[in-house]
Design a protein around this motif. Structure first.
Motif, PDB file in Angstrom:
ATOM      1  N   ALA A 199     -21.625  18.163   7.865  1.00 53.70           N
ATOM      2  CA  ALA A 199     -20.537  17.733   8.532  1.00 53.70           C
ATOM      3  C   ALA A 199     -20.810  16.719   9.657  1.00 53.70           C
ATOM      4  N   ALA A 200     -21.252  16.568  10.432  1.00 55.70           N
ATOM      5  CA  ALA A 200     -21.511  15.478  10.941  1.00 55.70           C
ATOM      6  C   ALA A 200     -21.447  14.289  10.743  1.00 55.70           C
ATOM      7  N   GLY A 201     -21.827  13.682   9.491  1.00 52.09           N
ATOM      8  CA  GLY A 201     -22.177  12.879   8.682  1.00 52.09           C
ATOM      9  C   GLY A 201     -20.843  12.590   8.087  1.00 52.09           C
ATOM     10  N   ALA A 202     -19.977  13.233   7.397  1.00 53.45           N
ATOM     11  CA  ALA A 202     -18.757  13.670   6.842  1.00 53.45           C
ATOM     12  C   ALA A 202     -17.980  13.227   7.756  1.00 53.45           C
ATOM     13  N   ALA A 203     -17.860  13.459   8.808  1.00 56.96           N
ATOM     14  CA  ALA A 203     -17.047  12.952  10.014  1.00 56.96           C
ATOM     15  C   ALA A 203     -16.697  11.122  10.050  1.00 56.96           C
ATOM     16  N   GLN A 204     -17.818  10.422   9.812  1.00 55.02           N
ATOM     17  CA  GLN A 204     -18.190   9.144   9.757  1.00 55.02           C
ATOM     18  C   GLN A 204     -17.510   8.410   8.326  1.00 55.02           C
ATOM     19  N   TRP A 205     -17.968   8.937   7.434  1.00 48.50           N
ATOM     20  CA  TRP A 205     -18.159   8.766   6.186  1.00 48.50           C
ATOM     21  C   TRP A 205     -17.183   9.197   5.490  1.00 48.50           C
ATOM     22  N   LEU A 206     -16.545  10.109   5.456  1.00 51.19           N
ATOM     23  CA  LEU A 206     -15.319  10.551   5.006  1.00 51.19           C
ATOM     24  C   LEU A 206     -13.751   9.263   5.367  1.00 51.19           C
ATOM     25  N   ALA A 207     -12.923   8.964   4.183  1.00 49.68           N
ATOM     26  CA  ALA A 207     -11.552   7.919   4.717  1.00 49.68           C
ATOM     27  C   ALA A 207     -10.760   9.489   4.899  1.00 49.68           C
ATOM     28  N   PRO A 208     -10.050   8.526   6.394  1.00 51.17           N
ATOM     29  CA  PRO A 208      -8.592   9.217   6.994  1.00 51.17           C
ATOM     30  C   PRO A 208      -8.533  10.486   5.481  1.00 51.17           C
ATOM     31  N   GLY A 209      -8.316  11.231   5.921  1.00 56.04           N
ATOM     32  CA  GLY A 209      -7.565  11.525   4.134  1.00 56.04           C
ATOM     33  C   GLY A 209      -8.110  12.809   3.764  1.00 56.04           C
ATOM     34  N   GLY A 210      -9.491  12.479   3.536  1.00 54.09           N
ATOM     35  CA  GLY A 210     -10.532  12.503   2.683  1.00 54.09           C
ATOM     36  C   GLY A 210     -10.771  13.994   2.956  1.00 54.09           C
ATOM     37  N   HIS A 211     -12.355  14.490   2.300  1.00 54.75           N
ATOM     38  CA  HIS A 211     -12.067  16.004   2.073  1.00 54.75           C
ATOM     39  C   HIS A 211     -14.113  16.090   1.603  1.00 54.75           C
ATOM     40  N   LEU A 212     -13.960  17.259   2.732  1.00 57.00           N
ATOM     41  CA  LEU A 212     -15.748  17.667   2.332  1.00 57.00           C
ATOM     42  C   LEU A 212     -15.976  18.759   1.489  1.00 57.00           C
ATOM     43  N   VAL A 213     -16.188  19.451   0.742  1.00 51.29           N
ATOM     44  CA  VAL A 213     -16.356  20.206  -0.407  1.00 51.29           C
ATOM     45  C   VAL A 213     -17.748  20.759  -0.086  1.00 51.29           C
ATOM     46  N   VAL A 214     -18.289  22.781   0.458  1.00 46.32           N
ATOM     47  CA  VAL A 214     -19.427  22.482   0.355  1.00 46.32           C
ATOM     48  C   VAL A 214     -19.432  24.158  -0.413  1.00 46.32           C
ATOM     49  N   GLU A 215     -20.809  24.148  -0.915  1.00 44.21           N
ATOM     50  CA  GLU A 215     -20.915  26.192  -1.090  1.00 44.21           C
ATOM     51  C   GLU A 215     -21.623  27.234   0.470  1.00 44.21           C
ATOM     52  N   ALA A 216     -21.237  27.892   0.630  1.00 48.06           N
ATOM     53  CA  ALA A 216     -21.573  28.551   2.051  1.00 48.06           C
ATOM     54  C   ALA A 216     -21.793  29.837   1.616  1.00 48.06           C
ATOM     55  N   GLY A 217     -22.337  30.963   1.974  1.00 50.33           N
ATOM     56  CA  GLY A 217     -22.499  32.475   1.922  1.00 50.33           C
ATOM     57  C   GLY A 217     -21.406  33.163   2.836  1.00 50.33           C
ATOM     58  N   ALA A 218     -20.858  33.796   2.232  1.00 53.18           N
ATOM     59  CA  ALA A 218     -19.147  34.467   2.515  1.00 53.18           C
ATOM     60  C   ALA A 218     -19.640  34.801   3.552  1.00 53.18           C
ATOM     61  N   ALA A 219     -21.187  35.556   4.551  1.00 51.01           N
ATOM     62  CA  ALA A 219     -20.846  36.099   5.635  1.00 51.01           C
ATOM     63  C   ALA A 219     -20.965  34.392   6.873  1.00 51.01           C
ATOM     64  N   GLN A 220     -21.529  33.476   6.508  1.00 52.85           N
ATOM     65  CA  GLN A 220     -21.542  31.988   7.340  1.00 52.85           C
ATOM     66  C   GLN A 220     -19.789  31.549   7.334  1.00 52.85           C
ATOM     67  N   VAL A 221     -18.673  31.883   6.596  1.00 50.31           N
ATOM     68  CA  VAL A 221     -17.623  31.399   6.871  1.00 50.31           C
ATOM     69  C   VAL A 221     -17.062  31.080   8.294  1.00 50.31           C
ATOM     70  N   ASP A 222     -17.297  31.754   8.734  1.00 53.35           N
ATOM     71  CA  ASP A 222     -16.722  31.496   9.763  1.00 53.35           C
ATOM     72  C   ASP A 222     -17.381  30.298  11.216  1.00 53.35           C
ATOM     73  N   GLY A 223     -18.719  30.607  11.084  1.00 53.85           N
ATOM     74  CA  GLY A 223     -20.145  29.694  11.562  1.00 53.85           C
ATOM     75  C   GLY A 223     -19.584  28.491  11.404  1.00 53.85           C
ATOM     76  N   LEU A 224     -19.674  28.390   9.806  1.00 51.20           N
ATOM     77  CA  LEU A 224     -19.514  26.363   8.727  1.00 51.20           C
ATOM     78  C   LEU A 224     -17.875  26.069   9.120  1.00 51.20           C
ATOM     79  N   ARG A 225     -17.047  26.851   9.580  1.00 58.50           N
ATOM     80  CA  ARG A 225     -15.446  26.718   9.931  1.00 58.50           C
ATOM     81  C   ARG A 225     -15.673  26.040  11.136  1.00 58.50           C
TER      82      ARG A 225
END
Length: 266
Positions: A205-231
């Protein structure tokens, strides 16, 4: 050449060893063996807990046969959700990077479905880099060895439209509870996500904030119980997120958008 075999006995042995799809596995092992001795060796290794895909040398993923070397993470069907989620948010001819690429299975499908202007894959595990390199060689997709964004060309910083990562997200203590074929035969670095399972995803996430162009997207997989923490992690680095769940695949993906300079929402 057809290998003579007692199919019923073979299926029974595989089922007794805990193979849920024993009939299908039996057919695949018979097809892969060139003679009775080779079949016997494959069956012994499968009964001992080695992943079927490592024995066959390939895994089926999204209708494509992907080479999978011993020790390399085996692509799971649930990760098809990452592909569909990425396709849903990607614009035309995107610039794409796949992190934690393993065999390169995601990049194979992304190259076909997105027609990116450039696409690169990255993994820190040398065995995975070698495997992905062979899988992607005919598709013009370079595979970089290194940690997350670190090996990518510096000129790509701030220019990526899409970053896809099936990063490890199993909490360290839970790795011991995974099936033996994953726990013992896949690289630990592809499974262990740290104490809460989010250690690698925080760095993604920290790297994506620097490497994505404005309007770009990060897509990752996670466990359902981890969603709130990840968001929460994504919000802390300025990425606005949403969640996609597929009950049939038993899969959860989180997509996050780097806001444009004007502060557009996701």
């Amino acid at each position: 050449m057809t290998v003579p075999v007692d199919r019923a006995a073979l299926v029974a042995r595989l089922r007794a060893a805990g193979c849920v799809y024993a009939e299908d596995e039996a057919a695949l092992l018979v097809a892969a063996a060139g003679n009775p001795a080779a079949l016997a060796a494959l069956v012994e290794r499968r009964v001992a807990g080695q992943p079927l895909e490592h024995l066959l040398g390939w895994a089926e993923f999204g209708g494509v046969r992907v080479a999978v070397d011993p020790g390399v993470f085996v692509p799971r069907a649930r990760s098809l959700l990452l592909v569909s989620a990425a396709v849903a948010v990607a614009g035309p001819a995107p610039a794409v990077a796949e992190l934690c690429c393993g065999s390169g299975a995601l990049s194979i499908l992304l190259a076909e479905r997105l027609e990116p202007r450039f696409l690169a894959a990255v993994d820190v595990d040398p065995a995975a880099v070698a495997c992905a390199g062979r899988n992607l060689a005919g598709r013009g997709v370079p595979v970089f060895a290194g940690d997350l964004f670190e090996p990518l060309p510096a000129g790509w910083r701030g220019r990526l439209d899409l970053v896809v990562a099936n990063a490890p997200y199993v909490p360290t203590e839970a790795v011991a509870l995974m099936p033996a074929e994953a726990r013992l035969h896949e690289a630990r670095v592809a499974l262990d996500g740290g104490p809460d399972g989010l250690a690698v995803l925080r760095r993604v996430a920290a790297g994506a904030a620097q490497w994505l162009a404005p309007g770009g997207h990060l897509v990752v997989e996670a466990g359902a119980a981890q969603v709130d923490g990840l968001r929460g992690v994504l919000a802390a680095v300025g990425l606005a997120s949403s969640v996609v769940h597929d009950g049939d695949l038993d899969a959860t993906a989180v997509t996050a958008r780097r806001e444009s300079p004007g502060g557009d929402g996701p």
